[in-house]
Scaffold this active site. Structure first.
Site, PDB file in Angstrom:
ATOM      1  N   GLU A  46       0.828  -1.205   0.000  1.00 38.59           N
ATOM      2  CA  GLU A  46       0.000   0.000   0.000  1.00 38.59           C
ATOM      3  C   GLU A  46       0.869   1.264   0.000  1.00 38.59           C
ATOM      4  O   GLU A  46       1.856   1.354   0.738  1.00 38.59           O
ATOM      5  CB  GLU A  46      -0.885  -0.039   1.252  1.00 38.59           C
ATOM      6  CG  GLU A  46      -1.854   1.102   1.414  1.00 38.59           C
ATOM      7  CD  GLU A  46      -2.734   0.950   2.660  1.00 38.59           C
ATOM      8  OE1 GLU A  46      -3.702   1.713   2.788  1.00 38.59           O
ATOM      9  OE2 GLU A  46      -2.450   0.065   3.504  1.00 38.59           O
ATOM     10  N   LYS A 113      -9.541   2.276  -2.094  1.00 39.51           N
ATOM     11  CA  LYS A 113      -9.827   1.714  -0.770  1.00 39.51           C
ATOM     12  C   LYS A 113     -11.216   2.128  -0.310  1.00 39.51           C
ATOM     13  O   LYS A 113     -11.596   3.299  -0.409  1.00 39.51           O
ATOM     14  CB  LYS A 113      -8.762   2.192   0.212  1.00 39.51           C
ATOM     15  CG  LYS A 113      -8.717   1.468   1.543  1.00 39.51           C
ATOM     16  CD  LYS A 113      -7.473   1.886   2.318  1.00 39.51           C
ATOM     17  CE  LYS A 113      -7.291   1.106   3.599  1.00 39.51           C
ATOM     18  NZ  LYS A 113      -6.010   1.441   4.275  1.00 39.51           N
ATOM     19  N   CYS A 165      -5.715  -3.425   2.667  1.00 38.75           N
ATOM     20  CA  CYS A 165      -5.448  -3.370   4.094  1.00 38.75           C
ATOM     21  C   CYS A 165      -6.725  -3.395   4.944  1.00 38.75           C
ATOM     22  O   CYS A 165      -7.338  -4.423   5.112  1.00 38.75           O
ATOM     23  CB  CYS A 165      -4.567  -2.160   4.427  1.00 38.75           C
ATOM     24  SG  CYS A 165      -3.675  -2.331   5.999  1.00 38.75           S
ATOM     25  N   SER A 192       0.147  -2.567   7.213  1.00 38.86           N
ATOM     26  CA  SER A 192      -0.410  -3.047   8.481  1.00 38.86           C
ATOM     27  C   SER A 192       0.682  -3.009   9.537  1.00 38.86           C
ATOM     28  O   SER A 192       1.656  -3.754   9.464  1.00 38.86           O
ATOM     29  CB  SER A 192      -0.932  -4.480   8.297  1.00 38.86           C
ATOM     30  OG  SER A 192      -1.446  -4.992   9.505  1.00 38.86           O
ATOM     31  N   LYS A 198       0.220  -9.741  16.454  1.00 38.93           N
ATOM     32  CA  LYS A 198      -0.723  -9.354  15.403  1.00 38.93           C
ATOM     33  C   LYS A 198      -0.621 -10.255  14.177  1.00 38.93           C
ATOM     34  O   LYS A 198      -1.603 -10.470  13.472  1.00 38.93           O
ATOM     35  CB  LYS A 198      -0.479  -7.898  14.992  1.00 38.93           C
ATOM     36  CG  LYS A 198      -1.500  -7.362  14.005  1.00 38.93           C
ATOM     37  CD  LYS A 198      -1.221  -5.917  13.664  1.00 38.93           C
ATOM     38  CE  LYS A 198      -2.215  -5.382  12.657  1.00 38.93           C
ATOM     39  NZ  LYS A 198      -1.922  -3.978  12.276  1.00 38.93           N
ATOM     40  N   ASN A 436      14.889  15.522  41.114  1.00 41.01           N
ATOM     41  CA  ASN A 436      14.883  15.926  39.710  1.00 41.01           C
ATOM     42  C   ASN A 436      16.203  16.551  39.264  1.00 41.01           C
ATOM     43  O   ASN A 436      16.635  16.354  38.127  1.00 41.01           O
ATOM     44  CB  ASN A 436      13.738  16.907  39.447  1.00 41.01           C
ATOM     45  CG  ASN A 436      12.393  16.201  39.339  1.00 41.01           C
ATOM     46  OD1 ASN A 436      12.329  14.980  39.215  1.00 41.01           O
ATOM     47  ND2 ASN A 436      11.318  16.967  39.388  1.00 41.01           N
ATOM     48  N   THR A 460      15.243   6.508  27.911  1.00 42.28           N
ATOM     49  CA  THR A 460      15.018   5.176  28.483  1.00 42.28           C
ATOM     50  C   THR A 460      13.686   5.021  29.204  1.00 42.28           C
ATOM     51  O   THR A 460      13.480   4.027  29.908  1.00 42.28           O
ATOM     52  CB  THR A 460      16.162   4.819  29.453  1.00 42.28           C
ATOM     53  OG1 THR A 460      16.203   5.778  30.517  1.00 42.28           O
ATOM     54  CG2 THR A 460      17.503   4.806  28.738  1.00 42.28           C
ATOM     55  N   GLU A 465       6.068   4.152  33.356  1.00 41.27           N
ATOM     56  CA  GLU A 465       6.485   5.452  33.886  1.00 41.27           C
ATOM     57  C   GLU A 465       5.726   6.582  33.205  1.00 41.27           C
ATOM     58  O   GLU A 465       5.319   7.554  33.848  1.00 41.27           O
ATOM     59  CB  GLU A 465       7.991   5.634  33.672  1.00 41.27           C
ATOM     60  CG  GLU A 465       8.839   4.700  34.496  1.00 41.27           C
ATOM     61  CD  GLU A 465      10.317   4.790  34.149  1.00 41.27           C
ATOM     62  OE1 GLU A 465      11.121   4.214  34.901  1.00 41.27           O
ATOM     63  OE2 GLU A 465      10.652   5.438  33.141  1.00 41.27           O
ATOM     64  N   LYS A 588       3.856  15.925  30.103  1.00 39.04           N
ATOM     65  CA  LYS A 588       5.092  15.156  29.932  1.00 39.04           C
ATOM     66  C   LYS A 588       4.987  14.219  28.730  1.00 39.04           C
ATOM     67  O   LYS A 588       5.907  14.134  27.910  1.00 39.04           O
ATOM     68  CB  LYS A 588       5.404  14.328  31.180  1.00 39.04           C
ATOM     69  CG  LYS A 588       5.907  15.120  32.371  1.00 39.04           C
ATOM     70  CD  LYS A 588       6.343  14.169  33.481  1.00 39.04           C
ATOM     71  CE  LYS A 588       6.908  14.923  34.672  1.00 39.04           C
ATOM     72  NZ  LYS A 588       7.366  14.016  35.740  1.00 39.04           N
TER      73      LYS A 588
END
EC number: 6.3.5.1
Length: 626
Positions: A46, A113, A165, A192, A198, A436, A460, A465, A588
């Site tokens: 596609e 489509k 798709c 996809s 999946k 911090n 990371t 988190e 954030k």
């Protein structure tokens, strides 16, 4: 009809949005390979001329014109073969996502489509208009008219048609209408996205369709990290009458991965070759394959020269380090030393010759040493255990390893603020501030290393988190790419054990014996992540119930109580804390480095979950909790 045999081929392509030269080269390579194998019909993915992830560029008329010019170039390569490929076209004010059919250098038509992907990471209705069923029209480009719509084509007496798709994922899919028209072959050009497990759904979608509609089904997906966040696994499937005939290796490092098979069409088609598909899928193996390919494509497509990582010795940074090492190992296995070095775009000819001269057992470590630089940035609150964990892991994979302390910088900033406020900062009064500043002070030096090396800085942060904002903005969130942002902490912890035991990364032994901790408070407090938050398994359950299952806070509590994951009083406290922290920290999530989409959902506001930065914070709902 009489028995007819067609050689069908599907090719996965590793494309890049707006990279005309590379995209056309991959398309041409697929056509040439198909020609050498005497293919009758070649299916490409596609929107493969432009790349799927062009987003609002699809709305630019000049872009559609340029795309059509490239399509006309491709047309001239399609000699003695039928080639089907994805391309967008603009008609009036509408943009259509189509599959173009080219036979012997002539465009036969465009199938548009019908069902647009509009959930999860997809926003197709922003750009494209769905095509109505059973409608065929014409449009004009450069003085020539072409048919477009719900078209049935024919190859050597075999009728074929398309599902593009998302079309195949709907209950009223186009295949339902194709069969009464005598269609014996369905082609599906796809983009996809990858998500854990999946491929199992996709396999069943294709094979069961071939059984239900008693037809052959050819499926071809995009491959690799195309545009930054989304990964494509490059799956190619050929099935007929409920039997799988061909399936390729997913998430490979090639630019073009072609599979073909001779398929028999007739009243009782002969199916001589079949493949047995054996679930369940090992999600750990899937994840490391996806991470490796995603990192490699992100690096080379951004013209970066490797990676830099602030290696704390904890689970998250260790996972990132091993992902880069495994990227190198898998890339060399897939492409060979010269192929990998050339494709990485960061080595000279002399480098390539040097790596080729190395013994096979040394080459991966040597390449990791050129592509991954790590630094341990300790404080008085850091432990010998995390230092050892970081150092041993870096050395075991071959990464460059530096270590230094940041106490002087922390004291410098702290004393400035103390002087301004005319008071001492204390852990009793200024806990978050003092935590911090340690994380933020680590950012400038590690960014300096990344700049000097023209490398990508790896952030990371993980998904758990991100859900509750348990990260220091401009500190541990700093980075060019956040490879594990789509993975929850509980999965990461078992993933690290799996990589140690199954892939042989013995340097992970140290981190696998540590309790996750930020190491930002004095060591006497024995700080751990789960003491600060809640058990990660429960946090992840709340997150999924809230955002994937879309339950209310009370419904989340009811479900957790039903599963007896903790005492009732604790559950209420965990849910209250989760929603409070979630609402407070959307800003954030808006600022995190780009992350990869790896699971069936994620928290990235650019690719899956949109939520307002400012909100009522569920005050009323939390106030009513039973």
């Amino acid at each position: 009809m009489e028995e007819t045999r067609l050689i069908l081929a599907g090719a996965a392509l590793n494309q890049t949005p707006l990279d005309w030269e590379a995209n056309l080269l991959n398309i041409r390579s697929a056509i040439i390979e198909a020609s050498t194998r005497n293919v009758d019909i070649l299916l490409l993915p596609e929107l493969c001329i432009t790349g799927y992830g062009c987003e609002d560029m699809f709305l630019h008329p000049w872009f559609a014109e340029e795309t059509f010019e490239k399509l006309l170039q491709v047309k001239e390569w399609c000699d003695n073969m039928t080639v089907c490929l994805g391309v967008h076209v603009i008609i009036g004010q509408d943009v259509f996502n189509t599959a173009c059919v080219i036979k012997n250098k002539e465009i036969l038509g465009f199938t548009a489509k019908q069902f647009l992907a509009r959930d999860g990471i997809h926003y197709e209705p922003r750009w494209f208009t769905p095509w109505p069923a059973n409608v065929v029209e014409e449009f004009e480009v450069k003085g020539k008219r072409y048919p477009i719509g719900d078209i049935v084509y024919e190859e050597k007496g075999v009728k074929y048609a398309f599902e593009i798709c998302e079309d195949a994922w709907r209950t009223n899919r186009p295949a339902e209408r194709h069969m009464p028209k005598g269609v014996q072959l369905i082609l599906n050009p796809s983009a996809s996205h990858f998500a854990l497990s999946k491929t199992d759904l996709r396999h069943r979608l294709v094979v069961e369709a071939s059984q239900k509609y008693q037809c052959a089904y050819l499926y071809a997906n995009l491959l690799g990290n195309e545009s930054g966040r989304v990964i494509f696994d490059g799956e190619v499937l050929i099935a007929q009458n409920g039997k799988l005939i061909r399936r390729n290796e997913l998430l490979c490092f090639k630019d073009v991965d072609l599979e073909c098979a001779e398929v028999c069409f007739g009243p009782n088609p002969e199916i001589t070759e079949t493949i047995e598909y054996l679930p369940p899928i090992d999600e750990n193996a899937e994840l490391i394959a996806a991470l490796s390919l995603a990192l490699f494509d992100y690096m080379r497509k951004s013209r970066s020269r490797g990676f830099v990582l602030s290696l704390s010795g904890g689970a998250d940074s260790s996972c990132c380090a091993v992902a880069v090492a495994e990227m190198v190992r898998r890339g060399v296995d897939s492409l060979g030393v010269t192929g990998f070095v050339t494709k990485a775009r960061m080595f000279s000819l002399q480098d390539a010759e040097y790596f080729e001269s190395l013994p096979q057992e040394h080459v991966v470590k040597e390449l990791v040493g050129r592509m991954l630089t790590c630094a341990y940035q300790g404080t008085v609150n850091s432990s010998d255990a995390t230092y050892t964990s970081a150092k041993e892991l870096a050395e075991s994979v071959g990464a460059v390893f530096y270590d230094w302390t940041i106490d002087d910088e922390v004291r410098g900033y702290t004393s400035k603020i103390e002087g301004a406020l005319k008071r001492e900062l204390t852990w009793e009064q200024d806990d978050v501030t003092l935590q911090n500043i340690q994380a933020r002070v680590r950012a400038p030096a590690i960014w300096m290393l990344a700049n000097i090396k023209n490398a990508l800085l790896l952030a990371t942060s993980n998904r758990s988190e991100a859900a509750v904002g348990y990260a220091t903005m401009d500190g541990d969130t700093a980075g060019s790419i956040s490879p594990i942002a789509g993975i929850d902490k509980a999965f990461i912890r078992q993933f690290l054990i799996w990589m140690q035991e199954e892939l042989g990364y013995l340097g992970l032994d140290y981190v696998n014996n540590l309790q996750p901790t930020a190491e930002l408070r004095p060591s006497s407090e024995n700080q751990t992540d789960e003491k600060d938050l809640m058990p990660y398994e429960i946090l992840n359950m709340i997150e999924r119930l809230a955002w994937y299952d879309r339950l209310s806070p009370q419904q989340v509590i009811d479900q957790l109580e039903k599963e007896k994951v903790a005492p009732v009083k604790s559950i209420k406290g965990y849910v209250h804390k989760f929603y409070t922290l979630w609402s407070r920290n959307q800003w954030k999530r808006e600022r995190y480095a780009p992350g990869f989409h790896l699971d069936d959902y994620n928290l990235d506001p650019r690719s899956w979950l949109r939520y307002p930065i400012l909100s009522g914070g569920f005050r009323e709902e939390l106030g009513k909790l039973k």
